[in-house]
Enzyme design. Sequence first.
Site, PDB file in Angstrom:
ATOM      1  N   ARG A 177       0.829  -1.212   0.000  1.00 45.47           N
ATOM      2  CA  ARG A 177       0.000   0.000   0.000  1.00 45.47           C
ATOM      3  C   ARG A 177       0.859   1.255   0.000  1.00 45.47           C
ATOM      4  O   ARG A 177       0.411   2.314  -0.399  1.00 45.47           O
ATOM      5  CB  ARG A 177      -0.853   0.057   1.288  1.00 45.47           C
ATOM      6  CG  ARG A 177      -2.030  -0.862   1.341  1.00 45.47           C
ATOM      7  CD  ARG A 177      -2.597  -0.922   2.767  1.00 45.47           C
ATOM      8  NE  ARG A 177      -3.165   0.340   3.242  1.00 45.47           N
ATOM      9  CZ  ARG A 177      -4.422   0.708   3.087  1.00 45.47           C
ATOM     10  NH1 ARG A 177      -5.255  -0.063   2.446  1.00 45.47           N
ATOM     11  NH2 ARG A 177      -4.861   1.846   3.584  1.00 45.47           N
ATOM     12  N   ARG A 181       9.149   6.663  -3.365  1.00 43.89           N
ATOM     13  CA  ARG A 181       9.327   7.727  -4.361  1.00 43.89           C
ATOM     14  C   ARG A 181      10.749   8.247  -4.382  1.00 43.89           C
ATOM     15  O   ARG A 181      11.323   8.497  -3.337  1.00 43.89           O
ATOM     16  CB  ARG A 181       8.422   8.913  -4.030  1.00 43.89           C
ATOM     17  CG  ARG A 181       6.981   8.596  -4.115  1.00 43.89           C
ATOM     18  CD  ARG A 181       6.206   9.816  -4.574  1.00 43.89           C
ATOM     19  NE  ARG A 181       4.793   9.533  -4.415  1.00 43.89           N
ATOM     20  CZ  ARG A 181       4.090   9.859  -3.351  1.00 43.89           C
ATOM     21  NH1 ARG A 181       4.656  10.559  -2.383  1.00 43.89           N
ATOM     22  NH2 ARG A 181       2.826   9.546  -3.276  1.00 43.89           N
ATOM     23  N   ARG A 254      -8.704  -6.580  13.975  1.00 47.30           N
ATOM     24  CA  ARG A 254      -7.986  -5.692  14.869  1.00 47.30           C
ATOM     25  C   ARG A 254      -8.950  -4.576  15.234  1.00 47.30           C
ATOM     26  O   ARG A 254      -9.773  -4.148  14.417  1.00 47.30           O
ATOM     27  CB  ARG A 254      -6.767  -5.074  14.186  1.00 47.30           C
ATOM     28  CG  ARG A 254      -5.690  -6.067  13.890  1.00 47.30           C
ATOM     29  CD  ARG A 254      -5.134  -6.709  15.117  1.00 47.30           C
ATOM     30  NE  ARG A 254      -4.284  -5.805  15.888  1.00 47.30           N
ATOM     31  CZ  ARG A 254      -3.802  -6.108  17.081  1.00 47.30           C
ATOM     32  NH1 ARG A 254      -4.122  -7.246  17.664  1.00 47.30           N
ATOM     33  NH2 ARG A 254      -3.008  -5.253  17.708  1.00 47.30           N
ATOM     34  N   ARG A 285      -0.127   5.938  16.696  1.00 52.15           N
ATOM     35  CA  ARG A 285      -0.002   7.298  16.157  1.00 52.15           C
ATOM     36  C   ARG A 285      -0.795   8.290  16.986  1.00 52.15           C
ATOM     37  O   ARG A 285      -1.656   7.902  17.770  1.00 52.15           O
ATOM     38  CB  ARG A 285      -0.446   7.345  14.692  1.00 52.15           C
ATOM     39  CG  ARG A 285      -1.804   6.753  14.395  1.00 52.15           C
ATOM     40  CD  ARG A 285      -2.035   6.640  12.878  1.00 52.15           C
ATOM     41  NE  ARG A 285      -3.245   5.875  12.594  1.00 52.15           N
ATOM     42  CZ  ARG A 285      -3.585   5.417  11.383  1.00 52.15           C
ATOM     43  NH1 ARG A 285      -2.821   5.642  10.337  1.00 52.15           N
ATOM     44  NH2 ARG A 285      -4.693   4.720  11.207  1.00 52.15           N
ATOM     45  N   GLU A 310      -3.736   6.608  19.392  1.00 56.98           N
ATOM     46  CA  GLU A 310      -4.407   5.428  18.834  1.00 56.98           C
ATOM     47  C   GLU A 310      -3.694   4.153  19.303  1.00 56.98           C
ATOM     48  O   GLU A 310      -2.497   4.002  19.086  1.00 56.98           O
ATOM     49  CB  GLU A 310      -4.329   5.555  17.312  1.00 56.98           C
ATOM     50  CG  GLU A 310      -5.376   4.775  16.587  1.00 56.98           C
ATOM     51  CD  GLU A 310      -5.393   5.129  15.099  1.00 56.98           C
ATOM     52  OE1 GLU A 310      -5.491   6.331  14.755  1.00 56.98           O
ATOM     53  OE2 GLU A 310      -5.297   4.200  14.299  1.00 56.98           O
ATOM     54  N   TYR A 358      -9.853  -5.241   3.409  1.00 63.09           N
ATOM     55  CA  TYR A 358      -9.226  -3.997   3.880  1.00 63.09           C
ATOM     56  C   TYR A 358      -9.481  -2.894   2.848  1.00 63.09           C
ATOM     57  O   TYR A 358      -8.616  -2.528   2.077  1.00 63.09           O
ATOM     58  CB  TYR A 358      -7.730  -4.273   4.058  1.00 63.09           C
ATOM     59  CG  TYR A 358      -6.893  -3.200   4.715  1.00 63.09           C
ATOM     60  CD1 TYR A 358      -7.427  -2.016   5.191  1.00 63.09           C
ATOM     61  CD2 TYR A 358      -5.527  -3.395   4.881  1.00 63.09           C
ATOM     62  CE1 TYR A 358      -6.627  -1.065   5.795  1.00 63.09           C
ATOM     63  CE2 TYR A 358      -4.719  -2.451   5.473  1.00 63.09           C
ATOM     64  CZ  TYR A 358      -5.278  -1.283   5.932  1.00 63.09           C
ATOM     65  OH  TYR A 358      -4.472  -0.342   6.527  1.00 63.09           O
ATOM     66  N   ASP A 360     -10.426   0.926   1.416  1.00 65.04           N
ATOM     67  CA  ASP A 360     -10.440   2.364   1.671  1.00 65.04           C
ATOM     68  C   ASP A 360     -11.849   2.867   1.343  1.00 65.04           C
ATOM     69  O   ASP A 360     -12.676   2.109   0.842  1.00 65.04           O
ATOM     70  CB  ASP A 360      -9.417   3.068   0.779  1.00 65.04           C
ATOM     71  CG  ASP A 360      -7.989   2.759   1.225  1.00 65.04           C
ATOM     72  OD1 ASP A 360      -7.785   2.537   2.427  1.00 65.04           O
ATOM     73  OD2 ASP A 360      -7.098   2.740   0.365  1.00 65.04           O
TER      74      ASP A 360
END
Length: 373
Positions: A177, A181, A254, A285, A310, A358, A360
């Site tokens: 995912r 770059r 989870r 995070r 989190e 999973y 988005d």
Amino acid sequence: MSKKYDYLIVGSGLYGATFAYMAKKSGKSCLVIDKRAHIGGNVYCESIEGINVHKYGAHIFHTSNKEVWDFVNSIVEFNRYTNCPVANYKGKLYNLPFNMNTFYQMWNVTTPAQAEAKLEEQRAEAKQSLNGREPQNLEEQAKLLIGNDIYEALIKGYTEKQWGRSCSELPAFIIRRLPVRMIFDNNYFNDKYQGIPVGGYNKLIEGLLDDVEVRLNVDFFKEREQLESIADKIVYTGAIDEYYNYCYGQLQYRTVSFETTIEDTPNYQGNAVVNYTEREVPYTRIIEHKHFEMFGQDVFNCLKSVISKEYSTEWKPGMEPYYPVNDALNNELAEKYRILASQENNVIFGGRLAEYKYYDMAPIVEKVLNYWK
Ligand code: UDP
């Protein structure tokens, strides 16, 4: 509840709400039910100190599909938020996703050629230990993608905290995912379009459910027989194993818990998302919610800030499931449930929980739009 609806939609999250919108547009009657006291599923936001707090974790809409982007923008305007998370590893900051800034911070390299050479050196080690094999798990895939240094600092601890499993037991696709770059670009996503609804996600869901009958605090499983009789078709967006009364056993998820606090500062961490990538910090995070919707001077005009730490844990009955655990065992079990689901004539299973996938947000909208084509 004697009225016969075309659709009973179980769950008012993004899948259910988009489905209801499209059904209504096609002249169909719908009843949406949700066991929670609010609409929106996990995209729901709560306003605290005038800040839209992503109650169930950060949601950033991104897509390259113009039709999906135009569709959501026809419901509500989107802002220009671009996700640029920062990773904190033992007090040092690194940019994400892995790009020239990260390589500079990690290895002090300043040109793409220098970074490429360093990556090649690290990838060669990974290739050597694979000995011609394809990467079988997340650890092998990550080392091949980005090398050992970044794996150890920015991936290993974070991933093991998030999934509660060792990287060698997790599927390789999770790490694919993340983009790599060779330019100085901290945009986490490769997609053409990205943003947050102006006024928060509730505006999107309210727009989708405008003029649709919604009943909150209704648990499908407590009134199943009666509810099943009031509509021709059911759109089910809850957990697929629960729908079948766990007949083959429980799927694993989870779950995430949040410690949300109001901070007496207009700018707590200077960014919406800071990942804590070392194993020793218990949370994964910290989200500073105002940065999703406030830019420039607006950040400082709002004197307080709301942050959420989190924590990721294994799901247990009674908790909210968040992420399907797509390892081999769970995928096999999910497939057995999917076979049962495919034999249903009048039930549509949609979304992260009902498909055990999973997803988005944008692919969810795309799926519903395609269904109505
Ligand atoms: N990941 C990581 N380090 C980070 C951020 C992400 O190793 O700082 C890995 C981790 O395995 C995670 C995956 O990348 O499960 C996908 O992360 P993403 O941020 O896309 O997950 P989400 O936002 O859906 O929780």
